[in-house]
Scaffold this active site. Structure first.
Site, PDB file in Angstrom:
ATOM      1  N   LEU A 157      33.194 123.404  41.544  1.00 40.33           N
ATOM      2  CA  LEU A 157      31.768 123.404  41.256  1.00 40.33           C
ATOM      3  C   LEU A 157      31.280 122.047  40.748  1.00 40.33           C
ATOM      4  O   LEU A 157      31.808 121.509  39.762  1.00 40.33           O
ATOM      5  CB  LEU A 157      31.457 124.488  40.210  1.00 40.33           C
ATOM      6  CG  LEU A 157      29.981 124.668  39.843  1.00 40.33           C
ATOM      7  CD1 LEU A 157      29.182 125.128  41.047  1.00 40.33           C
ATOM      8  CD2 LEU A 157      29.837 125.653  38.690  1.00 40.33           C
ATOM      9  N   ASP A 158      30.279 121.490  41.448  1.00 39.28           N
ATOM     10  CA  ASP A 158      29.610 120.242  41.057  1.00 39.28           C
ATOM     11  C   ASP A 158      30.564 119.053  40.980  1.00 39.28           C
ATOM     12  O   ASP A 158      30.316 118.095  40.230  1.00 39.28           O
ATOM     13  CB  ASP A 158      28.895 120.410  39.712  1.00 39.28           C
ATOM     14  CG  ASP A 158      27.769 121.432  39.771  1.00 39.28           C
ATOM     15  OD1 ASP A 158      27.221 121.636  40.853  1.00 39.28           O
ATOM     16  OD2 ASP A 158      27.464 122.036  38.725  1.00 39.28           O
ATOM     17  N   GLN A 159      31.617 119.069  41.762  1.00 41.77           N
ATOM     18  CA  GLN A 159      32.577 117.961  41.726  1.00 41.77           C
ATOM     19  C   GLN A 159      32.812 117.329  43.096  1.00 41.77           C
ATOM     20  O   GLN A 159      33.731 116.539  43.274  1.00 41.77           O
ATOM     21  CB  GLN A 159      33.911 118.452  41.150  1.00 41.77           C
ATOM     22  CG  GLN A 159      33.826 118.905  39.702  1.00 41.77           C
ATOM     23  CD  GLN A 159      35.177 119.289  39.128  1.00 41.77           C
ATOM     24  OE1 GLN A 159      36.128 118.523  39.196  1.00 41.77           O
ATOM     25  NE2 GLN A 159      35.267 120.486  38.568  1.00 41.77           N
TER      26      GLN A 159
END
Length: 281
Positions: A224-226
């Site tokens: 997530l969000d990486q």
């Protein structure tokens, strides 16, 4: 005349530009623009060439003639015909400022793509889709995430979608789904990554007393969000701003950053190496 884009990434080496230029010239191409970058930290070379050719340009013949050069330099390369527009599916939840931005920019001819379908886990944005004449599909999440994701995949296949854009689509995608669409899902995160990942980034930023807020367009991955970052922007704020004001002011950065990220992708300016990008305009 047709216009093409040639993208190349490979280990850095002498003579690449000369041989690529010669290959294009021998194929009858007129090079309009050529940009390259040697990333010394990782010993990698990136090149984007825009060239025009006559209408009867033979892509297969060019591939055959260029392959020995590609093999010589261990290239990963792609050839794109600019007359063939990519099909982009928009995923959105309730918040619609990014959705409006993409649709209006497209309407004004600033995004070279098609928007064949809009998919949402809420019905609130169906009128917007109708206004722009775009088919709208509602995913009923109460049926379970797995079932909803299978239906979403079926819709994407039906419309022969090339890339997805999460215009504030507030759902976490499964690992299998992100792997299937590797580097073909652009998400807008309302925070300046890698800081303030996950939920409520504006709240996180406010409680840290930040002096700037930002937004990040990145490829969605199983983490997530990486995923690799495509575009970012920031806005200076004061300590007098409330969380509500963070959210309100951040919308302008979000819409601008998502538009920029998608535009860069459509222009074939985004090169991915491992978990980062290089933007070659």
């Amino acid at each position: 005349m047709n216009t093409y884009v040639l993208k190349i990434s490979c280990p850095d080496s002498k003579g690449i530009i000369a041989e690529v230029s010669q290959a294009l010239s021998l194929s009858g191409a007129n090079i309009i623009d050529l940009n390259q970058y040697s990333a010394g930290d990782i010993d990698m070379f990136f090149l984007k060439a825009i060239f025009s050719v006559v209408d009867d340009f033979d892509e297969a013949a060019f591939t055959d003639s260029f392959s020995p050069i590609a093999n010589k330099f261990s290239m990963k390369w792609d050839l794109f015909n600019q007359s063939k527009k990519l099909k982009v599916a928009i995923l959105v939840s309730k918040t619609n400022h990014c959705l409006w931005e993409l649709l209006l920019k497209h309407q004004d001819g600033e995004l070279n793509c098609e928007f064949p379908v809009i998919i949402s886990n809420h019905l609130i944005n169906e009128p917007i889709a109708k206004q722009f004449g775009i088919p709208f599909y509602h995913l009923d999440m109460s049926e379970g995430k797995e079932k909803a994701e299978k239906r979403k995949q079926k819709i994407l296949e039906e419309y022969k979608i090339d890339i997805l854009v999460m215009a504030r689509y507030m759902q976490i995608l499964s690992s299998d789904f992100t792997k299937a669409w590797n580097n073909r899902i652009i998400n807008i995160h309302h925070g300046f990554l890698p800081a303030f990942m996950g939920a409520k980034p504006y709240h996180q930023a406010w409680y840290k007393g930040v002096k700037i807020i930002g937004a990040t367009a990145h490829f969605a991955t199983q983490d997530l969000d990486q995923g690799p970052i495509i575009a970012q922007d920031v806005l200076h704020i004061t300590d007098k701003c409330s969380i509500t004001e963070f959210v309100q002011q951040g919308k302008d950065i979000e819409r601008k950053t998502l538009y920029t990220g998608l535009k860069l992708y459509l222009e074939h300016s985004v090169f991915v190496y491992e978990n980062r990008t290089f933007i070659i305009n």
